[in-house]
Every structure is written in structure tokens, then in C-alpha cells.
Design a protein around this motif. Structure first.
Motif, PDB file in Angstrom:
ATOM      1  N   SER A   5      44.414  48.821  41.485  1.00  0.00           N
ATOM      2  CA  SER A   5      45.741  48.213  41.492  1.00  0.00           C
ATOM      3  C   SER A   5      46.243  48.132  40.056  1.00  0.00           C
ATOM      4  O   SER A   5      45.533  47.661  39.173  1.00  0.00           O
ATOM      5  CB  SER A   5      45.650  46.811  42.111  1.00  0.00           C
ATOM      6  N   LYS A  34      47.599  50.232  44.699  1.00  0.00           N
ATOM      7  CA  LYS A  34      48.799  49.417  44.532  1.00  0.00           C
ATOM      8  C   LYS A  34      49.392  49.694  43.154  1.00  0.00           C
ATOM      9  O   LYS A  34      48.651  49.808  42.171  1.00  0.00           O
ATOM     10  CB  LYS A  34      48.363  47.944  44.592  1.00  0.00           C
ATOM     11  N   THR A  76      49.091  39.260  39.790  1.00  0.00           N
ATOM     12  CA  THR A  76      48.035  38.868  40.726  1.00  0.00           C
ATOM     13  C   THR A  76      47.413  40.126  41.343  1.00  0.00           C
ATOM     14  O   THR A  76      48.136  41.059  41.698  1.00  0.00           O
ATOM     15  CB  THR A  76      48.633  37.956  41.834  1.00  0.00           C
ATOM     16  N   ASP A  77      46.102  40.134  41.460  1.00  0.00           N
ATOM     17  CA  ASP A  77      45.353  41.259  42.054  1.00  0.00           C
ATOM     18  C   ASP A  77      45.656  42.580  41.344  1.00  0.00           C
ATOM     19  O   ASP A  77      46.125  43.532  41.957  1.00  0.00           O
ATOM     20  CB  ASP A  77      45.669  41.366  43.571  1.00  0.00           C
ATOM     21  N   VAL A  78      45.412  42.622  40.025  1.00  0.00           N
ATOM     22  CA  VAL A  78      45.526  43.913  39.329  1.00  0.00           C
ATOM     23  C   VAL A  78      44.252  44.208  38.533  1.00  0.00           C
ATOM     24  O   VAL A  78      43.618  43.304  37.982  1.00  0.00           O
ATOM     25  CB  VAL A  78      46.761  44.013  38.386  1.00  0.00           C
ATOM     26  N   ASP A  79      43.897  45.485  38.482  1.00  0.00           N
ATOM     27  CA  ASP A  79      42.712  45.929  37.731  1.00  0.00           C
ATOM     28  C   ASP A  79      43.092  46.390  36.331  1.00  0.00           C
ATOM     29  O   ASP A  79      42.319  46.243  35.387  1.00  0.00           O
ATOM     30  CB  ASP A  79      42.043  47.102  38.460  1.00  0.00           C
ATOM     31  N   TYR A 136      46.416  35.361  35.917  1.00  0.00           N
ATOM     32  CA  TYR A 136      46.449  35.780  37.326  1.00  0.00           C
ATOM     33  C   TYR A 136      45.385  36.812  37.700  1.00  0.00           C
ATOM     34  O   TYR A 136      45.047  36.938  38.875  1.00  0.00           O
ATOM     35  CB  TYR A 136      47.853  36.307  37.681  1.00  0.00           C
ATOM     36  N   SER A 137      44.869  37.561  36.718  1.00  0.00           N
ATOM     37  CA  SER A 137      43.804  38.547  37.007  1.00  0.00           C
ATOM     38  C   SER A 137      42.840  38.607  35.824  1.00  0.00           C
ATOM     39  O   SER A 137      42.859  39.547  35.028  1.00  0.00           O
ATOM     40  CB  SER A 137      44.393  39.943  37.252  1.00  0.00           C
ATOM     41  N   CYS A 140      41.167  41.811  34.658  1.00  0.00           N
ATOM     42  CA  CYS A 140      42.029  42.965  34.372  1.00  0.00           C
ATOM     43  C   CYS A 140      41.897  43.408  32.906  1.00  0.00           C
ATOM     44  O   CYS A 140      41.676  42.602  32.010  1.00  0.00           O
ATOM     45  CB  CYS A 140      43.470  42.537  34.648  1.00  0.00           C
TER      46      CYS A 140
END
Ligand code: NAD
Ligand code: LMR
Length: 441
Positions: A5, A34, A76-79, A136-137, A140
Motif C-alpha cells: 500500500s 492500494k 493509515t495502512d501504508v507501507d 498513522y503507519s 511505513c
């Protein structure tokens, strides 16, 4: 293979469509689940976001795509965060270039007073997106290629020392492509040694995998032609002003034939020539606004109008595939050898440990490990020391809000002839950057 993501910070950038298309072109090497765009200018980003939404539906419907100005949604939810922000956009780049030029001083995006002004704007924007990412991540990684990379990297070192930020520049990648063209090789078959600061360094070796050294051959060519090549190799640095820059490497080699120079050194070694050949009413910012920016945004609007991205005018930024190489190095522990901007810590044996330098590194899942480049000669070392001190003073001035420190930074820049000229330029830059810089006293 794992799918990733990604958030692109600076979603409204002129580079976003080319980089998205480059990532699609590399999807087998680096699968994506994503893709989000994030920008603090919703209107600018929406033009590119709307077009890319159509393009992705057509070309990669499995990728969940969105664009937003909300940090929580974006981060949110990112690599991986691919960061290419330009705080103040082209309107401020124009000021960075034209204000110094009006005083007979180099007006450039990353070098001299323009780079200092841009740095003072970028630090806040960069810290903001690093904080969003960490909030948020936390796992990341940020792949940052926002400019001015040297000042941004120094600010990261001082202000967010633990942040997972990788600072990298495309210029050595582009120049290596030119070198490989000169000797009729593939860039991927070449391994380099290099030392310097960002936009301020030298190649000391260019070898193939069998160990053959090409530096003398390339030097002979550059001494006559600069980095201008017979076949056009680089889709990015192609405008007329860039052709002049590639050509000018010829004069850089004349001053210092030992190594192959980074083209940006021309602003420090030939500032009077550069000013004489600049137009203070039409600078590089105008060239980009009338060129790349217009082309990319016109193409985006057409895609939305027609409802399809077929024959769209967006082109793959294939030269930016180093960004995928870097992401893969982290994700798959590939131990890719790349030039990165890292804390020196002995990589250049006779240079300050705490300087942010540009050197070859082996990149794996823990980040970059710099390769030792040994001791460097006095000429290059003295130039680098002057310039790295400018960069450190800028970051110190940002943190402390000190007018005096920023005046010293400008005074020390090799591009500025006196403390008086430095002060005049600084005072105008302060007025132009109201709301972007911290208040100085
Ligand atoms: P641009 O002005 O077209 O795009 C930059 C975007 O960043 C704008 O949409 C702007 O609104 C956004 N932005 C500014 N501040 C922000 C913030 N705090 N948070 C989120 N978004 C913000 O600029 P561009 O010419 O496309 O360049 C973008 C950056 O990439 C610059 O720093 C440039 O120097 C750098 N760069 C990248 C490459 C590359 O290889 N991709 C090459 C050269 C330069
Ligand atoms: C420029 O072209 O002047 C810079 O923005 C750098 C780049 O490669 O686009």
C-alpha cells in the motif's frame, strides 16, 4: 508476492502521473494493492487524481485508488510513502530564482539563496508529513525525493533522527544514464564510486561488472562535449536550459579533471557565467510552468473530459524506476547498490561524521549501509565543507528562528559575493516567504 500500500505525498505534483505509470510498468517487480494520493492543495490534486482514477480503472482495476487531503485517510495502512512535495509550489520557486538574479546572484531551485529559501519552506512541510506517517503507519518507510534534498536530509537528521526516511536524488541516476550512453553500455551494468553532498559531488569510478574502469574514456568525452549525448537518453532533463547544463560539465572538467562532476557544481564554480546567461524575467520556473506543468495538467483535464486515458498524453517516467528499486530493496532485502544521502559516519574518511553526504550504499530491509569512499582531496573537501556548513546553518536558523544565523548561511554560500548582498537578498526573501518561513528575529 506480497502486495503493498502506497501513499504519494505531493499528489498534485507534475511528477505524479509519470511515477504512477512507472509503478504500473514495474508492477511485476513491485505489486501494489492500494495507491493513495495526498496533497494539501485539494483543487490541484483533484485534477490529477480524477485522471488517474480513470487510468487505473482501465489499466489496473485491482489497485484500490483514492486521493485525499485528510492526513489520517492518507497515511493509515501504508507501507511506503513516496514524497515529492514542493512547499510554495511554482509561484514561490519563481521568487527563489528571480530575487537573487535581480542582485546579480545565481537564481536556482536548490543552489545558492534560492535553495536556502526553498529549504526554509520545505523543512516544515517535510516534518509535517513525517509526523503523519509515524502517527498513522509507524512501520511505513518514506522514500523522499523532495528538494532541496540536502537541507531536507539535514533537517531530518537533526529534527527526526529516528524517522524511517530515505533521502535520494534522481540527478546522479540521470547522469549515469548519459555516461552509459557515452560508453555504449546499460546503466544497470555499471557500478560507481561517488562522494559529495547532494547536488554537489563527483564520480571517482565507473566500472562494469568485470571491473573495467571507464572513467578515463568518459572524461575524455565530457572534456569535449559535457554530458550532451548523441542519442537523447533522459526524458526528464531535456529542456533547453538543461541542455546548457549538461554541456557546461565540459568547463567543470577543465577545472578539476580528476573526477566526473555533478552538473549542479556549475552554480558554485561558474556563478558569474550563470548569472550572465540567465534571464531575470523568464527563469527555469517559467520554463517548467509553460512546459511540464502545462503538459501534465492539460493531459489530465483531457482524460477527465473524454472519460478515458487511452492515448492520454501521460508518459511513463521510466527514469524514476530507481524509486521502485529502492522500495524493493527495503521490502525484499535486495541489497541494491544505490547513491543515497546519509549521515557520513566515516564513509568519507576525512570529512565530518555528522555531515549528510551522498555516497553509494547497500540498501536492505534495515535501510542504507554506506560504502567507505576513503579520503578525499583538499579541493573537493574544502568546497564541500563550505557548502555543508551553509546547509547546517539553514537548519539551525529554522529551529532557532535566528536572522543572524540565516544571514551567515547566505554570506557563506559560494554563490554570494558579500555579506551586504547576502543581507539585501535575505531581506527580500523574508518578505516574499511570509507565512512559509518561521518568524526570524
Ligand atoms: P509541484 O509543485 O508540481 O508539486 C508539488 C505538490 O506538493 C503540489 O501539488 C503541492 O500542493 C504539494 N505540497 C506542498 N506542500 C505540501 C505539504 N506540506 N503537504 C502535502 N503536499 C504539499 O512540484 P514538482 O515540480 O512536481 O516537484 C515536486 C517535488 O519533487 C519537488 O520538491 C521537486 O524538487 C522534486 N523532484 C522530484 C524529482 C523526481 O525524480 N521525481 C525530480 C526532480 C525534483
Ligand atoms: C528542474 O527541472 O528544474 C527541476 O525541477 C528538477 C527537475 O528535474 O525537474
Amino acid at each position: 508476492m506480497k502486495k503493498f500500500s502506497i501513499v504519494i505525498a505531493g499528489g498534485g505534483s507534475t511528477f505524479t502521473p509519470g511515477i504512477v505509470m512507472m509503478m504500473l510498468d514495474n508492477i511485476d517487480r513491485f505489486p501494489i494493492r492500494k495507491l493513495k494520493l495526498y496533497d494539501n492543495d485539494g483543487d490541484r490534486q483533484a485534477i490529477l487524481g480524477g485522471a488517474l482514477e480513470i487510468l487505473l480503472k482501465e489499466q489496473a482495476p485491482d489497485i484500490e485508488f483514492s486521493y485525499t487531503t485528510d492526513p489520517e485517510t492518507a497515511f493509515t495502512d501504508v507501507d511506503f510513502c513516496m514524497a515529492h512535495i514542493r512547499v510554495g509550489k511554482y509561484a514561490m520557486r519563481e521568487q527563489d530564482e528571480k530575487i537573487p538574479l535581480n542582485y546579480g546572484v545565481v537564481g536556482q531551485e536548490t543552489c545558492g539563496p534560492g535553495g536556502i529559501a526553498y529549504g526554509m519552506r520545505s523543512i516544515g512541510g517535510m516534518m509535517e508529513i513525517i509526523d503523519h506517517m509515524e502517527k498513522y503507519s509507524p512501520k511505513c518507510w518514506m522514500l523522499n525525493y523532495s528538494n532541496p534534498a540536502s537541507i531536507v536530509a539535514e533537517a531530518c537528521r537533526v529534527m527526526r533522527p529516528k524517522a524511517k526516511v530515505l533521502n535520494i536524488c534522481d540527478m546522479p541516476v540521470g547522469t549515469l544514464r548519459r555516461m552509459s550512453q557515452i560508453i555504449n553500455k546499460n546503466p544497470g551494468d555499471l557500478e560507481v564510486r561517488y562522494f559529495g553532498l547532494n547536488h554537489f559531488g563527483w564520480w571517482t569510478s565507473v566500472k562494469d561488472k568485470e571491473g573495467h574502469e571507464y572513467l578515463p574514456e568518459i572524461r575524455e568525452y565530457v572534456a569535449e562535449n559535457g554530458y550532451l549525448t548523441k542519442v537523447e537518453v533522459d526524458t526528464q532533463h531535456m529542456d533547453q536550459s538543461w541542455q546548457e547544463t549538461h554541456k557546461k560539465a565540459k568547463d567543470l572538467i577543465a577545472v578539476n579533471p580528476r573526477y566526473l562532476p555533478n552538473t549542479y557544481l556549475k552554480y558554485y564554480l561558474f556563478p558569474d557565467y550563470e548569472v550572465k546567461h540567465s534571464n531575470c524575467t523568464y527563469s527555469r520556473a517559467n520554463e517548467v510552468m509553460d512546459g511540464r506543468e502545462k503538459t501534465v495538467f492539460t493531459a489530465a483535464k483531457k482524460i477527465v473530459e473524454k472519460g478515458t486515458a487511452e492515448n492520454s498524453g501521460f508518459t511513463i517516467d521510466s527514469h524514476a524506476s530507481f524509486i521502485v528499486d529502492l522500495a524493493r530493496a527495503i521490502a525484499f532485502n535486495t541489497h541494491e547498490r544505490m547513491l543515497m544521502i546519509v549521515e557520513n559516519n566515516g564513509a568519507i574518511a576525512n570529512f565530518d561524521d555528522d555531515a549528510m553526504v551522498e555516497v553509494p550504499c547497500i540498501v536492505g530491509s534495515d535501510g542504507p549501509e554506506p560504502l567507505a569512499q576513503g579520503k578525499i582531496p583538499a579541493f573537493e573537501k574544502a568546497l564541500m565543507h563550505q557548502q555543508v556548513t551553509v546547509e547546517k546553518l539553514v537548519v539551525e536558523a529554522y529551529i532557532t528562528g535566528s536572522y543572524q544565523t540565516l544571514w551567515q548561511a547566505l554570506t557563506l554560500s559560494k554563490t554570494i559575493p558579500s555579506a551586504e548582498v547576502a543581507k539585501n537578498i535575505l531581506d527580500e526573501l523574508i518578505l516574499a516567504n511570509k507565512g512559509f518561513w518561521p518568524e526570524l528575529s
